[in-house]
Design a protein around this motif. Structure first.
Motif, PDB file in Angstrom:
ATOM      1  N   HIS A 217     -50.664 -12.807  88.483  1.00 40.22           N
ATOM      2  CA  HIS A 217     -51.909 -12.043  88.562  1.00 40.22           C
ATOM      3  C   HIS A 217     -53.130 -12.969  88.432  1.00 40.22           C
ATOM      4  CE1 HIS A 217     -54.489  -8.572  88.049  1.00 40.22           C
ATOM      5  NE2 HIS A 217     -55.111  -9.279  87.108  1.00 40.22           N
ATOM      6  N   LEU A 218     -53.094 -13.820  87.414  1.00 43.92           N
ATOM      7  CA  LEU A 218     -54.223 -14.722  87.143  1.00 43.92           C
ATOM      8  C   LEU A 218     -54.420 -15.702  88.312  1.00 43.92           C
ATOM      9  CD1 LEU A 218     -55.968 -14.987  84.612  1.00 43.92           C
ATOM     10  CD2 LEU A 218     -54.495 -16.866  83.854  1.00 43.92           C
ATOM     11  N   PHE A 219     -53.313 -16.182  88.833  1.00 40.55           N
ATOM     12  CA  PHE A 219     -53.379 -17.160  89.919  1.00 40.55           C
ATOM     13  C   PHE A 219     -54.052 -16.540  91.139  1.00 40.55           C
ATOM     14  CE2 PHE A 219     -52.115 -20.003  93.245  1.00 40.55           C
ATOM     15  CZ  PHE A 219     -51.978 -21.235  92.622  1.00 40.55           C
ATOM     16  N   ARG A 220     -53.600 -15.355  91.468  1.00 36.62           N
ATOM     17  CA  ARG A 220     -54.156 -14.682  92.641  1.00 36.62           C
ATOM     18  C   ARG A 220     -55.635 -14.385  92.434  1.00 36.62           C
ATOM     19  NH1 ARG A 220     -52.676 -12.700  97.399  1.00 36.62           N
ATOM     20  NH2 ARG A 220     -54.605 -11.820  98.076  1.00 36.62           N
ATOM     21  N   GLU A 221     -55.951 -13.939  91.257  1.00 37.20           N
ATOM     22  CA  GLU A 221     -57.338 -13.586  90.962  1.00 37.20           C
ATOM     23  C   GLU A 221     -58.255 -14.805  91.116  1.00 37.20           C
ATOM     24  OE1 GLU A 221     -58.310 -11.109  87.278  1.00 37.20           O
ATOM     25  OE2 GLU A 221     -58.969 -13.137  86.739  1.00 37.20           O
ATOM     26  N   GLN A 222     -57.799 -15.958  90.639  1.00 41.69           N
ATOM     27  CA  GLN A 222     -58.691 -17.130  90.627  1.00 41.69           C
ATOM     28  C   GLN A 222     -58.592 -17.997  91.876  1.00 41.69           C
ATOM     29  OE1 GLN A 222     -59.032 -19.259  87.054  1.00 41.69           O
ATOM     30  NE2 GLN A 222     -59.360 -17.404  85.896  1.00 41.69           N
ATOM     31  N   MET A 223     -57.440 -18.008  92.498  1.00 49.20           N
ATOM     32  CA  MET A 223     -57.277 -18.882  93.662  1.00 49.20           C
ATOM     33  C   MET A 223     -57.403 -18.123  94.982  1.00 49.20           C
ATOM     34  SD  MET A 223     -56.799 -21.776  92.227  1.00 49.20           S
ATOM     35  CE  MET A 223     -56.217 -22.821  93.557  1.00 49.20           C
ATOM     36  N   ASN A 226     -51.678 -15.958  96.777  1.00 47.98           N
ATOM     37  CA  ASN A 226     -50.605 -15.996  95.787  1.00 47.98           C
ATOM     38  C   ASN A 226     -50.037 -17.406  95.670  1.00 47.98           C
ATOM     39  OD1 ASN A 226     -48.224 -16.376  97.359  1.00 47.98           O
ATOM     40  ND2 ASN A 226     -48.363 -14.231  98.003  1.00 47.98           N
ATOM     41  N   LEU A 227     -49.297 -17.590  94.588  1.00 43.52           N
ATOM     42  CA  LEU A 227     -48.855 -18.938  94.221  1.00 43.52           C
ATOM     43  C   LEU A 227     -47.970 -19.597  95.289  1.00 43.52           C
ATOM     44  CD1 LEU A 227     -47.855 -19.720  90.618  1.00 43.52           C
ATOM     45  CD2 LEU A 227     -46.355 -20.472  92.434  1.00 43.52           C
ATOM     46  N   LEU A 228     -47.077 -18.807  95.874  1.00 45.71           N
ATOM     47  CA  LEU A 228     -46.175 -19.399  96.872  1.00 45.71           C
ATOM     48  C   LEU A 228     -46.937 -19.813  98.126  1.00 45.71           C
ATOM     49  CD1 LEU A 228     -43.011 -17.177  96.456  1.00 45.71           C
ATOM     50  CD2 LEU A 228     -43.448 -19.479  95.568  1.00 45.71           C
ATOM     51  N   ARG A 229     -47.894 -18.977  98.489  1.00 43.60           N
ATOM     52  CA  ARG A 229     -48.716 -19.302  99.667  1.00 43.60           C
ATOM     53  C   ARG A 229     -49.539 -20.580  99.376  1.00 43.60           C
ATOM     54  NH1 ARG A 229     -50.263 -17.849 105.107  1.00 43.60           N
ATOM     55  NH2 ARG A 229     -52.093 -19.114 105.336  1.00 43.60           N
ATOM     56  N   TRP A 230     -50.054 -20.648  98.178  1.00 45.81           N
ATOM     57  CA  TRP A 230     -50.855 -21.833  97.812  1.00 45.81           C
ATOM     58  C   TRP A 230     -49.973 -23.083  97.869  1.00 45.81           C
ATOM     59  CZ3 TRP A 230     -51.192 -25.720  94.075  1.00 45.81           C
ATOM     60  CH2 TRP A 230     -52.402 -26.402  94.045  1.00 45.81           C
TER      61      TRP A 230
END
Ligand code: FCB
Length: 305
Positions: A217-223, A226-230
């Motif tokens: 949740h935090l990752f998506r909100e700030q970046m 989503n983490l895997l896409r990043w």
């Protein structure tokens, strides 16, 4: 017999018709009301490279009608390729002086070219007073270095430009606000430090002492992704760099960035970059000379480029 040669007129980048057939061209356009430069630069199809410009005096107007906006001293604007250019002295101001750099970016600069604030496709960053001198000197330095005639003039100018772009991102207040959580930064570092391995979200979460769902949740909100896409973004960025700067076989490059299956690597790469890894490498290898010859010397699309 002695023949007098007609004087060679140097094309002037401040006037329409200049062929921007280089990796970098830098200049200063000092427009004063009623003088010969007092016209609107009009490139409906944009340019092939980026333009970054810094207003140093007076006021400029970008676009017209409802889309019009002004720029003032300390405003940095970034026009990505193909974004229309239509700008000139704002009618209410007696001058508009701006420094500018036309450039074809290095592949790994892409992250620093997606600016947080954007107006009709043009990136915008307002520099506070205390930074204006520094950026003005950087622009001037890039122009001087590039025209200095020294052996690595262009490389050094690109090097300074890289600094300028990094400083712009570093000073962008929005990019600070966005990634403020140290655990997200730590997660990013952990992911980029382990690109080759198959790290699971649970491992990352464990590493930064968050539950997997809280981290997601935090990752998506700030970046914003989503983490895997990043992670996939980072893998592709690293792969591009390895393809450009090493001679490792494609399969090895794939493995180094976490894809053990070469076919799968090529498929993801093509989807994200638009060409296969080997085509990308071939194009990059020939880059300087071939690009100049094949692509940059094409006739400009608009009379003004
Ligand atoms: C000059 C303009 C300047 C920039 C460069 C590429 O003619 O004055 O703003 O667009 O071209």
């Amino acid at each position: 017999m002695y023949h007098r040669l007609a004087p060679v007129t140097q094309p002037n980048p401040l006037l329409p018709g200049y062929p921007f057939n280089a990796w970098l061209v830098a200049g200063l356009t000092p427009i004063g009301a009623g003088d010969s430069l007092d016209f609107f630069i009009d490139r409906p199809g944009g340019m092939k490279g980026y333009i970054i410009n810094l207003t140093t005096a007076g006021r400029g107007q970008v676009f017209s009608g409802e889309r019009a906006f002004d720029c003032e001293p300390g405003d940095l604007l970034l026009f990505p390729p193909q974004t229309p250019h239509f700008y000139g002295r704002s009618p209410g101001s007696d001058c508009w002086h701006h420094r500018w750099i036309y450039f074809r970016p290095r592949a790994y600069w892409s992250d620093w070219l997606a600016w947080e604030e954007e107006k009709h496709g043009v990136g915008r960053l307002r520099l506070p007073e205390r930074l204006r001198g520094e950026f003005d000197r950087l622009f001037a330095n890039i122009e001087q270095t590039h025209t200095s005639g020294r052996r690595f003039a262009e490389e050094l100018a690109m090097n300074l430009l890289e600094r300028l772009l990094l400083r712009a991102v570093e000073e962008d207040p929005r990019s600070h606000q966005k990634i403020r959580d140290a655990r997200v930064i730590e997660a990013c570092q952990f992911i980029t430090g382990n690109l080759a391995g198959e790290v699971k979200i649970d491992d990352v979460a464990n590493h930064v002492c968050l539950s997997p769902s809280r981290l997601a949740h935090l990752f998506r909100e700030q970046m914003g992704v989503n983490l895997l896409r990043w992670r996939e973004d980072q893998r592709i960025i690293r792969a591009r760099l390895l393809l450009q700067t090493t001679q490792e076989p494609i399969a090895t490059v794939g493995r180094l960035v976490g894809y053990d299956d070469q076919l799968y690597f090529s498929r993801v790469f093509r989807k994200r970059v638009g060409v296969s890894p080997s085509d990308f490498r071939r194009r990059s290898l020939d880059a300087h000379d071939a690009l100049v010859a094949l692509e940059m010397w094409e006739l400009p699309r608009s009379a003004n480029e």
